[in-house]
Design an enzyme around this catalytic site. Structure first.
Site, mmCIF file in Angstrom:
data_model
loop_
_atom_site.group_PDB
_atom_site.id
_atom_site.type_symbol
_atom_site.label_atom_id
_atom_site.label_comp_id
_atom_site.label_asym_id
_atom_site.label_seq_id
_atom_site.Cartn_x
_atom_site.Cartn_y
_atom_site.Cartn_z
ATOM 1 N N TYR A 27 33.760 42.287 40.986
ATOM 2 C CA TYR A 27 34.752 43.254 40.475
ATOM 3 C C TYR A 27 34.512 44.635 41.091
ATOM 4 O O TYR A 27 35.448 45.285 41.577
ATOM 5 C CB TYR A 27 34.617 43.295 38.956
ATOM 6 C CG TYR A 27 35.359 44.390 38.226
ATOM 7 C CD1 TYR A 27 36.719 44.272 37.941
ATOM 8 C CD2 TYR A 27 34.690 45.527 37.767
ATOM 9 C CE1 TYR A 27 37.389 45.254 37.231
ATOM 10 C CE2 TYR A 27 35.345 46.522 37.052
ATOM 11 C CZ TYR A 27 36.697 46.378 36.787
ATOM 12 O OH TYR A 27 37.356 47.363 36.081
ATOM 13 N N LYS A 87 36.938 46.773 43.548
ATOM 14 C CA LYS A 87 37.419 48.116 43.182
ATOM 15 C C LYS A 87 37.070 49.125 44.276
ATOM 16 O O LYS A 87 37.847 50.035 44.566
ATOM 17 C CB LYS A 87 36.819 48.551 41.842
ATOM 18 C CG LYS A 87 37.330 47.749 40.643
ATOM 19 C CD LYS A 87 38.803 47.996 40.383
ATOM 20 C CE LYS A 87 39.256 47.453 39.035
ATOM 21 N NZ LYS A 87 40.709 47.611 38.819
HETATM 22 N N1 LIG Z 1 39.126 49.108 29.884
HETATM 23 C C1 LIG Z 1 38.191 49.689 30.620
HETATM 24 O O1 LIG Z 1 37.101 50.083 30.133
HETATM 25 C C2 LIG Z 1 38.412 49.882 32.108
HETATM 26 C C3 LIG Z 1 37.472 50.648 32.831
HETATM 27 C C4 LIG Z 1 37.661 50.842 34.187
HETATM 28 C C5 LIG Z 1 38.774 50.313 34.812
HETATM 29 N N2 LIG Z 1 39.664 49.579 34.093
HETATM 30 C C6 LIG Z 1 40.812 49.018 34.825
HETATM 31 O O2 LIG Z 1 42.011 49.289 34.124
HETATM 32 C C7 LIG Z 1 42.939 48.241 34.357
HETATM 33 C C8 LIG Z 1 43.474 47.699 33.040
HETATM 34 O O3 LIG Z 1 42.389 47.369 32.203
HETATM 35 P P1 LIG Z 1 42.588 47.043 30.656
HETATM 36 O O4 LIG Z 1 41.296 47.329 30.000
HETATM 37 O O5 LIG Z 1 43.816 47.681 30.179
HETATM 38 O O6 LIG Z 1 42.762 45.460 30.725
HETATM 39 P P2 LIG Z 1 43.254 44.372 29.616
HETATM 40 O O7 LIG Z 1 42.355 43.199 29.801
HETATM 41 O O8 LIG Z 1 43.375 44.970 28.261
HETATM 42 O O9 LIG Z 1 44.745 44.001 30.127
HETATM 43 C C9 LIG Z 1 44.909 43.463 31.399
HETATM 44 C C10 LIG Z 1 46.204 42.689 31.484
HETATM 45 O O10 LIG Z 1 46.257 42.121 32.801
HETATM 46 C C11 LIG Z 1 46.765 40.809 32.713
HETATM 47 N N3 LIG Z 1 46.303 40.019 33.865
HETATM 48 C C12 LIG Z 1 45.091 39.453 34.053
HETATM 49 N N4 LIG Z 1 45.080 38.753 35.197
HETATM 50 C C13 LIG Z 1 46.306 38.885 35.752
HETATM 51 C C14 LIG Z 1 46.908 38.374 36.915
HETATM 52 N N5 LIG Z 1 46.257 37.553 37.747
HETATM 53 N N6 LIG Z 1 48.189 38.724 37.189
HETATM 54 C C15 LIG Z 1 48.880 39.524 36.334
HETATM 55 N N7 LIG Z 1 48.364 40.015 35.200
HETATM 56 C C16 LIG Z 1 47.089 39.700 34.906
HETATM 57 C C17 LIG Z 1 46.247 40.280 31.394
HETATM 58 O O11 LIG Z 1 47.076 39.205 30.928
HETATM 59 C C18 LIG Z 1 46.303 41.524 30.506
HETATM 60 O O12 LIG Z 1 47.497 41.587 29.753
HETATM 61 C C19 LIG Z 1 42.214 47.209 35.217
HETATM 62 O O13 LIG Z 1 42.522 47.422 36.582
HETATM 63 C C20 LIG Z 1 40.754 47.518 34.946
HETATM 64 O O14 LIG Z 1 39.910 47.126 36.012
HETATM 65 C C21 LIG Z 1 39.522 49.347 32.753
#
Ligand SMILES: NC(=O)c1ccc[n+]([C@@H]2O[C@H](COP(=O)([O-])OP(=O)(O)OC[C@H]3O[C@@H](n4cnc5c(N)ncnc54)[C@H](O)[C@@H]3O)[C@@H](O)[C@H]2O)c1
Length: 270
Positions: free
Chosen positions: A163, A167
């Site tokens: 991951y 990124k």
């Molecule tokens: N939450 C955190 O702490 C955090 C920290 C750093 C970065 N991020 C980044 O923020 C973004 C969103 O994170 P989040 O926490 O809201 O995630 P989340 O898991 O709450 O939601 C992610 C959504 O993506 C969908 N998804 C998964 N695989 C998929 C695919 N192959 N095609 C289409 N949709 C798909 C899932 O069904 C889900 O609804 C991501 O890029 C994540 O890497 C999150």
């Protein structure tokens, strides 16, 4: 007299978001729609996308839902074509879908299917969406942009090898695309969130409380913190910003609170 100012930066703007059925993607779709954009809420889980699009519509916004797994080339092309046909074009692509498998205790035990999935969804998924969306973005008349959601994991060690590598690659892809797409009037930027309270953390609320102490601003982030940065980068206010990586992390990357604490006189004795 109290004056309420409602900012509507996205009237007439058309947006496609991936992985927008919950969390950061949902908050960003809602923010775009609240400011006047028409949004195509896509997610691998169609019912999640439906829920978000219905909520936006109920609030008076313009949204449609579309099931789209970013690992599927045909599905990505179909989603982009649907947005362009339904809304009459596309101004912003938000690459937000990701995959992250927990690390095994030794790197050599990392399952190769998990490795490939994390890279395929997180990195290749964004590239697939960009390839499909670019002709439409380039036709938008110079106001178009791509905003990708990265992570602080690209900059420092927080575990999750595949991951984090994906990124980090997104930061490079952002820079190369920013230059190659500039003559076509498409800006390309990356937001790197720190820890954000989303459903991805459900069942680990205790960990969220503990990590808050590592943030100089004293809390973890909310999805709306990231939505604010994404919509800024897509807005006319960012018209001269391209190729950047913007950490939105409460000061995490520039701080060293653990070491400061260790150096504090008397810390060891307590
Ligand atoms: N939450 C955190 O702490 C955090 C920290 C750093 C970065 N991020 C980044 O923020 C973004 C969103 O994170 P989040 O926490 O809201 O995630 P989340 O898991 O709450 O939601 C992610 C959504 O993506 C969908 N998804 C998964 N695989 C998929 C695919 N192959 N095609 C289409 N949709 C798909 C899932 O069904 C889900 O609804 C991501 O890029 C994540 O890497 C999150």
């Amino acid at each position: 007299m109290t004056m309420t100012m409602t900012t509507r930066r996205f009237t007439g703007h058309r947006v496609l978001l991936t992985g927008a059925g919950r969390g950061i993607g949902e908050a960003t779709a809602r923010r775009f729609a609240a400011e006047g954009a028409a949004v195509l809420v896509t997610d691998r889980e169609p019912e999640r996308a439906e829920r978000v699009a219905a909520a936006i519509t109920e609030d008076g916004g313009t949204a449609e839902a579309y099931g789209c797994d970013v690992t599927d080339d045909a599905a990505v092309r179909a989603a982009v074509a649907h947005a362009a046909e339904t809304f009459g074009g596309l101004d912003t692509l938000v690459n937000n879908a990701y995959s992250c498998h927990p690390d095994p205790s030794a790197f050599e035990d990392l399952d190769s299917a998990a490795w490939y999935q994390d890279i395929d969804v997180t990195l290749h998924g964004a590239a697939r969406c960009v390839r499909a969306a670019l002709p439409h973005l380039a036709a938008a008349g110079g106001s178009a942009s791509i905003v990708t959601v990265g992570s602080v994991n690209a900059e420092r060690h927080f575990g999750d090898h595949a991951y984090s590598a994906a990124k980090a690659a997104l930061a490079s892809l952002t820079r190369t695309l920013a230059v190659s797409c500039a003559p076509r009037g498409v800006r390309v930027n990356l937001v790197e969130p720190g820890t954000i309270r989303t459903p991805a953390w459900s069942g680990r609320e205790d960990a969220l409380s503990r990590v808050a102490a590592h943030y100089p601003l004293g809390r973890v982030g909310e999805p709306t913190d990231i939505a604010a940065a994404i919509t800024f980068l897509a807005s006319p206010d960012a018209a001269w910003i391209t190729g950047i990586t913007l950490p939105v992390d409460g000061g995490l990357l520039i701080s060293n609170l653990g070491m400061n604490e260790a150096m504090r006189p008397g810390a060891a004795a307590e």
